[in-house]
Design a protein around this motif. Structure first.
Motif, PDB file in Angstrom:
ATOM      1  N   LYS A 288       0.801  -1.565  -0.429  1.00  0.00           N
ATOM      2  CA  LYS A 288       0.088  -0.247   0.259  1.00  0.00           C
ATOM      3  C   LYS A 288       1.274   1.274   0.300  1.00  0.00           C
ATOM      4  N   PRO A 289       1.525   1.530  -0.719  1.00  0.00           N
ATOM      5  CA  PRO A 289       2.150   3.088  -1.291  1.00  0.00           C
ATOM      6  C   PRO A 289       1.969   3.846  -0.401  1.00  0.00           C
ATOM      7  N   VAL A 290       2.498   4.868  -0.184  1.00  0.00           N
ATOM      8  CA  VAL A 290       2.007   5.734   0.242  1.00  0.00           C
ATOM      9  C   VAL A 290       2.316   7.241  -0.673  1.00  0.00           C
ATOM     10  N   ALA A 291       3.933   7.180  -1.680  1.00  0.00           N
ATOM     11  CA  ALA A 291       4.434   7.630  -2.249  1.00  0.00           C
ATOM     12  C   ALA A 291       4.930   7.095  -3.618  1.00  0.00           C
ATOM     13  N   ASP A 292       4.109   7.495  -4.657  1.00  0.00           N
ATOM     14  CA  ASP A 292       4.941   7.665  -6.316  1.00  0.00           C
ATOM     15  C   ASP A 292       6.810   7.788  -6.043  1.00  0.00           C
ATOM     16  N   GLU A 293       7.382   9.096  -5.226  1.00  0.00           N
ATOM     17  CA  GLU A 293       8.424   8.854  -4.830  1.00  0.00           C
ATOM     18  C   GLU A 293       9.173   9.224  -3.901  1.00  0.00           C
ATOM     19  N   ALA A 294       9.736   9.409  -3.439  1.00  0.00           N
ATOM     20  CA  ALA A 294      10.786   9.461  -1.755  1.00  0.00           C
ATOM     21  C   ALA A 294      12.009   9.359  -1.877  1.00  0.00           C
ATOM     22  N   GLY A 295      12.621  10.486  -1.268  1.00  0.00           N
ATOM     23  CA  GLY A 295      14.265   9.765  -1.090  1.00  0.00           C
ATOM     24  C   GLY A 295      14.838  11.170  -0.431  1.00  0.00           C
ATOM     25  N   ALA A 296      16.594  11.346  -0.172  1.00  0.00           N
ATOM     26  CA  ALA A 296      16.804  12.413   0.654  1.00  0.00           C
ATOM     27  C   ALA A 296      17.738  12.613   0.331  1.00  0.00           C
ATOM     28  N   TYR A 297      18.799  13.643   0.343  1.00  0.00           N
ATOM     29  CA  TYR A 297      19.919  14.135  -0.071  1.00  0.00           C
ATOM     30  C   TYR A 297      20.719  14.787   1.273  1.00  0.00           C
ATOM     31  N   TYR A 298      21.797  14.981   1.643  1.00  0.00           N
ATOM     32  CA  TYR A 298      23.151  15.524   2.135  1.00  0.00           C
ATOM     33  C   TYR A 298      24.467  15.606   1.413  1.00  0.00           C
ATOM     34  N   THR A 309      18.181  16.814   3.738  1.00  0.00           N
ATOM     35  CA  THR A 309      16.699  16.821   2.485  1.00  0.00           C
ATOM     36  C   THR A 309      16.082  15.932   2.349  1.00  0.00           C
ATOM     37  N   LEU A 310      14.295  15.837   2.813  1.00  0.00           N
ATOM     38  CA  LEU A 310      13.540  14.700   3.041  1.00  0.00           C
ATOM     39  C   LEU A 310      12.160  15.185   1.958  1.00  0.00           C
ATOM     40  N   TYR A 311      12.480  14.069   0.565  1.00  0.00           N
ATOM     41  CA  TYR A 311      11.208  14.748   0.458  1.00  0.00           C
ATOM     42  C   TYR A 311       9.974  13.378  -0.326  1.00  0.00           C
ATOM     43  N   GLY A 312       8.802  13.907  -0.766  1.00  0.00           N
ATOM     44  CA  GLY A 312       7.788  12.227  -1.473  1.00  0.00           C
ATOM     45  C   GLY A 312       7.026  13.370  -2.407  1.00  0.00           C
ATOM     46  N   ILE A 313       6.239  12.160  -3.537  1.00  0.00           N
ATOM     47  CA  ILE A 313       5.472  12.929  -4.321  1.00  0.00           C
ATOM     48  C   ILE A 313       4.468  11.805  -3.473  1.00  0.00           C
ATOM     49  N   PRO A 314       3.252  12.465  -3.168  1.00  0.00           N
ATOM     50  CA  PRO A 314       2.217  11.762  -2.618  1.00  0.00           C
ATOM     51  C   PRO A 314       1.529  10.987  -4.081  1.00  0.00           C
ATOM     52  N   ALA A 315       1.270   9.390  -3.671  1.00  0.00           N
ATOM     53  CA  ALA A 315       0.744   8.793  -4.350  1.00  0.00           C
ATOM     54  C   ALA A 315      -0.820   8.523  -4.831  1.00  0.00           C
ATOM     55  N   VAL A 316      -1.088   7.968  -5.146  1.00  0.00           N
ATOM     56  CA  VAL A 316      -2.763   8.455  -5.946  1.00  0.00           C
ATOM     57  C   VAL A 316      -3.396   7.576  -4.539  1.00  0.00           C
ATOM     58  N   GLY A 317      -4.486   9.280  -4.064  1.00  0.00           N
ATOM     59  CA  GLY A 317      -5.130   8.695  -2.683  1.00  0.00           C
ATOM     60  C   GLY A 317      -4.463   9.381  -1.262  1.00  0.00           C
ATOM     61  N   LYS A 318      -3.275   9.279  -1.694  1.00  0.00           N
ATOM     62  CA  LYS A 318      -2.438  10.180  -0.339  1.00  0.00           C
ATOM     63  C   LYS A 318      -2.550  11.277  -0.550  1.00  0.00           C
ATOM     64  N   THR A 319      -2.241  11.916   1.227  1.00  0.00           N
ATOM     65  CA  THR A 319      -1.877  13.258   1.039  1.00  0.00           C
ATOM     66  C   THR A 319      -0.408  13.796   1.445  1.00  0.00           C
ATOM     67  N   ALA A 320       0.145  14.490   1.353  1.00  0.00           N
ATOM     68  CA  ALA A 320       1.235  15.433   1.304  1.00  0.00           C
ATOM     69  C   ALA A 320       1.453  15.072   2.962  1.00  0.00           C
ATOM     70  N   THR A 321       0.556  15.624   4.040  1.00  0.00           N
ATOM     71  CA  THR A 321       0.933  15.164   5.431  1.00  0.00           C
ATOM     72  C   THR A 321       1.614  13.258   5.495  1.00  0.00           C
ATOM     73  N   GLU A 322       0.352  12.839   4.787  1.00  0.00           N
ATOM     74  CA  GLU A 322       1.224  11.565   5.005  1.00  0.00           C
ATOM     75  C   GLU A 322       2.476  10.680   4.714  1.00  0.00           C
ATOM     76  N   VAL A 323       2.650  11.655   3.334  1.00  0.00           N
ATOM     77  CA  VAL A 323       4.157  11.630   3.390  1.00  0.00           C
ATOM     78  C   VAL A 323       4.860  12.103   4.047  1.00  0.00           C
ATOM     79  N   GLU A 324       4.329  13.131   4.714  1.00  0.00           N
ATOM     80  CA  GLU A 324       6.078  13.839   5.922  1.00  0.00           C
ATOM     81  C   GLU A 324       6.061  12.503   6.405  1.00  0.00           C
ATOM     82  N   ALA A 325       4.353  12.376   7.250  1.00  0.00           N
ATOM     83  CA  ALA A 325       4.444  11.319   8.551  1.00  0.00           C
ATOM     84  C   ALA A 325       5.317  10.517   8.547  1.00  0.00           C
ATOM     85  N   ALA A 326       5.339   9.685   6.614  1.00  0.00           N
ATOM     86  CA  ALA A 326       5.610   8.453   6.414  1.00  0.00           C
ATOM     87  C   ALA A 326       7.633   8.731   6.625  1.00  0.00           C
ATOM     88  N   LEU A 327       7.841  10.271   6.155  1.00  0.00           N
ATOM     89  CA  LEU A 327       9.377  10.080   5.987  1.00  0.00           C
ATOM     90  C   LEU A 327       9.771  10.017   7.467  1.00  0.00           C
TER      91      LEU A 327
END
Length: 435
Positions: A288-298, A309-327
């Motif tokens: 049940k993916p939360v994001a279509d893309e997720a990563g980190a860089y330093y 930096t952590l970043y993510g693009i929400p999957a369909v039906g998911k929100t940026a808030t959910e991606v933020e929490a998952a990261l």
């Protein structure tokens, strides 16, 4: 002027670079973008080389050339047959000391740079978000300004602004010549003395500290822009590697913040350094993916402050808030349970392999030497860094995950998608964009 030479005789080519320790962080408010604009103007001629002839002459020698500007530095490069090294040294030394152009030429190139800003920033919602995010992260530090400059500053930029910046910072004591490839060290030194050793020198202005005030709470930015998907970025203020953290021997450093910086490098790789790393595995590859893309860089090294930096693009039906929490949950998991020795070994091996493969490119050899010089590291810093990274422990990685990822060091930026104009035609790059 510093001279650094690294022979590599595998092919009859050489890379010649001039690095200037000046970038957008050395600008002042009202003239943002002038360092990058000056990079463009350095191709516009000298009393003996007409505008555009520099590039044509390098091409006639069988070479290629380019230039680049960052927050920390400006660089100029040519890759040529090693037998033509003297020719490019003569050309580069001439424009370093004798760059000149008319107001009319400046005005024309300014329009090219403004179009570059439109193409690479204003037409790209993620780029616009990160530009606005930098201005929220930093209050006093000059990293808050974009390298290409704010459009209002470009609109009011004058030829004299660029000329003054050139006169202020382009002096031999603020630059390094780096040559790598099929060359002889003594022969290169003779050429460098001939073409760079006689250039006029002036005192550098004092670089006044612009220390960022301590952040005392989370900052948030909601950014609206035409886009297909939401996007969220979390930037944490963290330490970077300092010259004291890479002494001239492989002995352990006593610089605690640099020890943490090395551990943060490993943490970044554990989270996002390969296809099956923790962030893609947990957020994008699960049932049940939360994001279509997720990563980190330093970034690890810089003249200014560092971010993780952590970043993510929400999957369909998911929100940026959910991606933020998952990261954040994945970092918290490392802080709680640590990392495995298998993970540690894998990311270290990948890092070492990547650094070794970089040495196959003469350009990369010269580039690494330039970055090290800009940041004040000793010669051979790339090998010292590998030795230090090999010694990072799982306990150190767990410790930095627990230490640096609280709310008080965090800025969160969220892209709120707006309707996209489907009738708008893509912008065509202007002639003259160099990078």
């Amino acid at each position: 002027m510093t001279l650094i030479v690294k022979p590599d005789r595998r092919a009859p080519t050489a890379v010649h670079m001039v690095w200037v320790r000046v970038g957008s962080m050395d600008e002042v408010d009202g003239t943002s973008g002038v360092a990058h604009l000056l990079e463009h103007m350095m191709f516009k001629g000298t009393p003996t080389v007409k505008a555009g002839d520099f590039s044509r002459k390098v091409a006639a020698l069988g070479g290629r050339e380019n230039a680049f500007t960052s927050k920390d530095y400006t660089g100029y490069l040519q890759q040529i047959p090693s037998a033509k090294l003297e020719d490019v040294m003569r050309l580069e030394a001439d424009r370093f000391a004798n760059n000149t152009w008319t107001d009319e030429v400046f005005a024309k190139e300014l329009e090219v740079v403004k179009e570059e800003r439109r193409l690479r920033t204003e037409d790209k919602p993620h780029a616009r978000l990160h530009e606005a995010m930098d201005a929220v992260i930093y209050q006093a530090d000059p990293y808050r300004r974009p390298i290409v400059g704010w459009m209002s500053d470009l609109e009011s930029m004058t030829a004299d602004d660029a000329r003054a910046f050139y006169r202020r910072w382009y002096t031999p004591t603020n630059a390094a010549v780096i040559v790598a490839g099929d060359v002889d060290v003594d022969a290169v030194r003779v050429l460098a003395e001939r073409y760079y050793g006689t250039l006029p020198v002036h005192a550098l202005p004092q670089r006044k500290p612009r220390t960022e005030p301590e952040q005392t709470g989370m900052r948030r930015l909601d950014f609206k822009a035409p886009a297909e998907q939401a996007y969220v970025a979390l930037a944490f203020k963290v330490p970077g590697l300092q010259p004291a953290g890479l002494p001239a021997t492989a002995a352990a450093s006593t610089d605690a913040t640099s020890e943490d910086a090395l551990a943060l490098t490993v943490l970044s790789a554990v989270l996002s350094g390969y296809d099956g790393a923790r962030l893609p595995r947990a957020l994008t590859l699960s049932d049940k993916p939360v994001a279509d893309e997720a990563g980190a860089y330093y970034g690890l090294t810089a003249r200014g402050p560092q971010l993780f930096t952590l970043y993510g693009i929400p999957a369909v039906g998911k929100t940026a808030t959910e991606v933020e929490a998952a990261l954040r949950a994945q970092v918290a998991l490392v802080a709680k349970d640590g990392v495995t020795e298998a993970e540690l070994t894998r990311v270290k091996n990948r890092w070492v392999a990547g650094e070794v493969y970089k040495q196959d490119s003469v350009f990369n050899q010269a580039r690494l030497l330039g970055v090290s010089w800009i940041n004040g590291f000793p010669l051979g810093a790339d090998q010292l860094l590998l030795e230090r990274l090999r010694r990072v422990t799982a306990a150190q990685v767990q410790a930095v995950a627990a230490k640096y990822f609280g709310d008080d060091a965090l800025t969160v930026a969220t892209l709120l998608p707006q309707p996209v104009d489907s009738t708008r035609k893509p912008r065509v790059p202007a002639v003259g964009l160099r990078h």
